[in-house]
Enzyme design. Sequence first.
Site, PDB file in Angstrom:
ATOM      1  N   ASN A   1      18.570 -21.319  10.843  1.00  0.00           N
ATOM      2  CA  ASN A   1      19.104 -20.637  12.027  1.00  0.00           C
ATOM      3  C   ASN A   1      18.147 -20.705  13.206  1.00  0.00           C
ATOM      4  O   ASN A   1      18.579 -20.761  14.364  1.00  0.00           O
ATOM      5  CB  ASN A   1      19.427 -19.171  11.714  1.00  0.00           C
ATOM      6  CG  ASN A   1      20.815 -19.034  11.123  1.00  0.00           C
ATOM      7  OD1 ASN A   1      21.634 -19.952  11.242  1.00  0.00           O
ATOM      8  ND2 ASN A   1      21.094 -17.930  10.472  1.00  0.00           N
TER       9      ASN A   1
ATOM     10  N   SER B   1      19.706 -12.147   5.670  1.00  0.00           N
ATOM     11  CA  SER B   1      19.805 -13.284   6.597  1.00  0.00           C
ATOM     12  C   SER B   1      18.973 -13.048   7.834  1.00  0.00           C
ATOM     13  O   SER B   1      18.543 -13.987   8.480  1.00  0.00           O
ATOM     14  CB  SER B   1      21.242 -13.456   7.093  1.00  0.00           C
ATOM     15  OG  SER B   1      22.120 -13.568   6.044  1.00  0.00           O
TER      16      SER B   1
ATOM     17  N   GLU C   1      16.607 -21.002   1.235  1.00  0.00           N
ATOM     18  CA  GLU C   1      15.359 -20.807   1.978  1.00  0.00           C
ATOM     19  C   GLU C   1      14.532 -19.756   1.234  1.00  0.00           C
ATOM     20  O   GLU C   1      15.037 -18.675   0.923  1.00  0.00           O
ATOM     21  CB  GLU C   1      15.656 -20.326   3.404  1.00  0.00           C
ATOM     22  CG  GLU C   1      16.273 -21.427   4.269  1.00  0.00           C
ATOM     23  CD  GLU C   1      16.686 -20.947   5.658  1.00  0.00           C
ATOM     24  OE1 GLU C   1      16.285 -21.566   6.643  1.00  0.00           O
ATOM     25  OE2 GLU C   1      17.431 -19.945   5.740  1.00  0.00           O
TER      26      GLU C   1
ATOM     27  N   HIS D   1      16.975 -16.870   0.554  1.00  0.00           N
ATOM     28  CA  HIS D   1      18.183 -16.899   1.372  1.00  0.00           C
ATOM     29  C   HIS D   1      19.111 -17.996   0.869  1.00  0.00           C
ATOM     30  O   HIS D   1      18.955 -19.170   1.203  1.00  0.00           O
ATOM     31  CB  HIS D   1      17.793 -17.120   2.837  1.00  0.00           C
ATOM     32  CG  HIS D   1      18.926 -17.010   3.786  1.00  0.00           C
ATOM     33  ND1 HIS D   1      19.221 -17.970   4.718  1.00  0.00           N
ATOM     34  CD2 HIS D   1      19.869 -16.046   3.938  1.00  0.00           C
ATOM     35  CE1 HIS D   1      20.286 -17.598   5.409  1.00  0.00           C
ATOM     36  NE2 HIS D   1      20.689 -16.434   4.949  1.00  0.00           N
TER      37      HIS D   1
HETATM   38  N1  LIG Z   1      27.945 -13.779   3.682  1.00  0.00           N
HETATM   39  C1  LIG Z   1      27.132 -14.773   3.970  1.00  0.00           C
HETATM   40  O1  LIG Z   1      27.542 -15.873   4.373  1.00  0.00           O
HETATM   41  C2  LIG Z   1      25.654 -14.600   3.749  1.00  0.00           C
HETATM   42  C3  LIG Z   1      24.846 -15.743   3.612  1.00  0.00           C
HETATM   43  C4  LIG Z   1      23.484 -15.575   3.321  1.00  0.00           C
HETATM   44  C5  LIG Z   1      22.937 -14.312   3.201  1.00  0.00           C
HETATM   45  N2  LIG Z   1      23.753 -13.204   3.367  1.00  0.00           N
HETATM   46  C6  LIG Z   1      23.119 -11.893   3.191  1.00  0.00           C
HETATM   47  O2  LIG Z   1      23.423 -11.436   1.872  1.00  0.00           O
HETATM   48  C7  LIG Z   1      23.517 -10.009   1.846  1.00  0.00           C
HETATM   49  C8  LIG Z   1      24.878  -9.598   1.297  1.00  0.00           C
HETATM   50  O3  LIG Z   1      25.878 -10.148   2.136  1.00  0.00           O
HETATM   51  P1  LIG Z   1      27.375 -10.313   1.611  1.00  0.00           P
HETATM   52  O4  LIG Z   1      28.064 -11.184   2.602  1.00  0.00           O
HETATM   53  O5  LIG Z   1      27.378 -10.680   0.162  1.00  0.00           O
HETATM   54  O6  LIG Z   1      27.910  -8.813   1.777  1.00  0.00           O
HETATM   55  P2  LIG Z   1      29.103  -8.090   1.001  1.00  0.00           P
HETATM   56  O7  LIG Z   1      29.517  -6.963   1.851  1.00  0.00           O
HETATM   57  O8  LIG Z   1      30.107  -9.085   0.553  1.00  0.00           O
HETATM   58  O9  LIG Z   1      28.375  -7.528  -0.308  1.00  0.00           O
HETATM   59  C9  LIG Z   1      27.468  -6.467  -0.314  1.00  0.00           C
HETATM   60  C10 LIG Z   1      27.616  -5.744  -1.641  1.00  0.00           C
HETATM   61  O10 LIG Z   1      26.590  -4.774  -1.784  1.00  0.00           O
HETATM   62  C11 LIG Z   1      27.146  -3.684  -2.481  1.00  0.00           C
HETATM   63  N3  LIG Z   1      26.356  -2.479  -2.289  1.00  0.00           N
HETATM   64  C12 LIG Z   1      26.292  -1.697  -1.190  1.00  0.00           C
HETATM   65  N4  LIG Z   1      25.450  -0.670  -1.421  1.00  0.00           N
HETATM   66  C13 LIG Z   1      24.962  -0.806  -2.682  1.00  0.00           C
HETATM   67  C14 LIG Z   1      24.070  -0.072  -3.473  1.00  0.00           C
HETATM   68  N5  LIG Z   1      23.499   1.052  -3.030  1.00  0.00           N
HETATM   69  N6  LIG Z   1      23.794  -0.500  -4.720  1.00  0.00           N
HETATM   70  C15 LIG Z   1      24.365  -1.628  -5.195  1.00  0.00           C
HETATM   71  N7  LIG Z   1      25.244  -2.382  -4.478  1.00  0.00           N
HETATM   72  C16 LIG Z   1      25.534  -1.976  -3.230  1.00  0.00           C
HETATM   73  C17 LIG Z   1      28.540  -3.553  -1.880  1.00  0.00           C
HETATM   74  O11 LIG Z   1      29.403  -2.788  -2.716  1.00  0.00           O
HETATM   75  C18 LIG Z   1      28.955  -5.014  -1.774  1.00  0.00           C
HETATM   76  O12 LIG Z   1      29.629  -5.470  -2.920  1.00  0.00           O
HETATM   77  C19 LIG Z   1      23.264  -9.554   3.280  1.00  0.00           C
HETATM   78  O13 LIG Z   1      21.900  -9.227   3.400  1.00  0.00           O
HETATM   79  C20 LIG Z   1      23.605 -10.791   4.105  1.00  0.00           C
HETATM   80  O14 LIG Z   1      22.907 -10.823   5.332  1.00  0.00           O
HETATM   81  C21 LIG Z   1      25.089 -13.329   3.613  1.00  0.00           C
END
Ligand SMILES: NC(=O)c1ccc[n+]([C@@H]2O[C@H](COP(=O)([O-])OP(=O)(O)OC[C@H]3O[C@@H](n4cnc5c(N)ncnc54)[C@H](O)[C@@H]3O)[C@@H](O)[C@H]2O)c1
Length: 400
Positions: A192, A121, A154, A142
């Site tokens: 954003n 993000s 995006e 994104h």
């Molecule tokens: N949550 C949101 O609303 C949102 C929206 C758009 C983008 N994002 C982006 O998406 C990405 C993930 O966010 P999220 O909210 O899903 O986070 P999250 O914490 O729910 O999920 C992250 C996952 O990555 C896994 N992980 C960590 N290290 C790892 C590794 N070495 N190998 C494989 N898996 C691994 C974790 O176990 C976890 O399940 C981030 O970059 C975030 O900025 C989030």
Amino acid sequence: MTKEISKVAVIGLGTMGAGIAEVFAKGGYAVRGIEYNDAALDRGRAILQKSTGRAVKRGKMSEEDAAALIGRIQFSTDNTDVSDCDLVIEAVNENPELKASIFRVIDEAAPEHAILATNTSSLSITAIAAVTKNPSRVVGVHFFNPAPVQKLVEVIRTLHTADEHVDRLIGLLRSLGKEPILCRDRAGFIVNALLIPYLSNAVRLYEEHYCTREELDSAMVEQAGYPMGPLQLCDLVGNDVALAVLERMYEETKDRRNAPPALLTSMVEAGLLGNKSGRGFYTYDEKGATDDPGPVSLPRQTRGDELPLRLVAPYLNEALRMVQTGYAIPNDIDTGMQLGCRMPGPFQMLAEIGPKEVLTAQQAVFAETAEPGDKPVRLLEQLAYALAPASAVQDIRDWT
Ligand SMILES: NC(=O)c1ccc[n+]([C@@H]2O[C@H](COP(=O)([O-])OP(=O)(O)OC[C@H]3O[C@@H](n4cnc5c(N)ncnc54)[C@H](O)[C@@H]3O)[C@@H](O)[C@H]2O)c1
């Protein structure tokens, strides 16, 4: 070498990754869902099962289709398990070192033709791509939360990203029923980068005793047709989230308009994060916002009659800057704001208000703030001074 995408790997099956895996598996693709150990894999599988179970309960999917969807996902705990994948999407935690380490691994392990995408993000896609040997195949995708439901995606290209990969990805997302919009790699992407400075402007007007929070919020809802006022929206997005985006934008641009307002910073320090902490610009109980006085006392002078243009003009000026600098096209910007924030598209608003009125309002903002970034952009002036401003606005809305 262009190749059809048939197998997709998703690394990190958390909130976003599990949703993204669901999108591709629902579209009939073979998916490999990767986590770092078995316990994390179980959590990822549970997210997928819960989400598809909900779709079944709501009658949006049959039980057989849900089972077939999950059946198309192979689970793995090995990040190198991408050698047969045509697209790899990284969705691990927002940590630059972690993302860089994953990209080093997938750059080695994925076939040469594969696209490597990140769902970050806020991090620079260019910096993530820099750890790979071939940054031309690295791109940002994104997705919005929840990925299976939100249509907007995006797509972010860096200075290196090859057109061929961008085109393939956009075609693929469209075939899955998504609405991809394309932009270059800058903090905040499209949604954003427009939304958060608009919220920050509202916070600043409130902080400077320009008007009450109610005047601000109701002007945007009742006069500008937004579904929610900016301070209510800031509370909903989370004041900490808005602060983090502004900090990142400020770090990148050094534009003082992106420096977080002092009020926002101190509200976050005080734990007034918005809806999630029960208190932000408003105080919330189980029925919604209460009538507490809010964090700023009453305005010394009310200038509520200058709203909503005082807030809308800088927002439109920024959208026009995006177009003028070749960052994104009007149609994608409108789609982003409509689908991502349920706000009217800036170019739709520009057509409705008229470029002359917007220019006059933005000139007044610039005269007041003297911030170089508030100077009306050249494109706004060109539209306002065009012989037929309405058709000139329509012309740029048709740009592709
Ligand atoms: N949550 C949101 O609303 C949102 C929206 C758009 C983008 N994002 C982006 O998406 C990405 C993930 O966010 P999220 O909210 O899903 O986070 P999250 O914490 O729910 O999920 C992250 C996952 O990555 C896994 N992980 C960590 N290290 C790892 C590794 N070495 N190998 C494989 N898996 C691994 C974790 O176990 C976890 O399940 C981030 O970059 C975030 O900025 C989030």
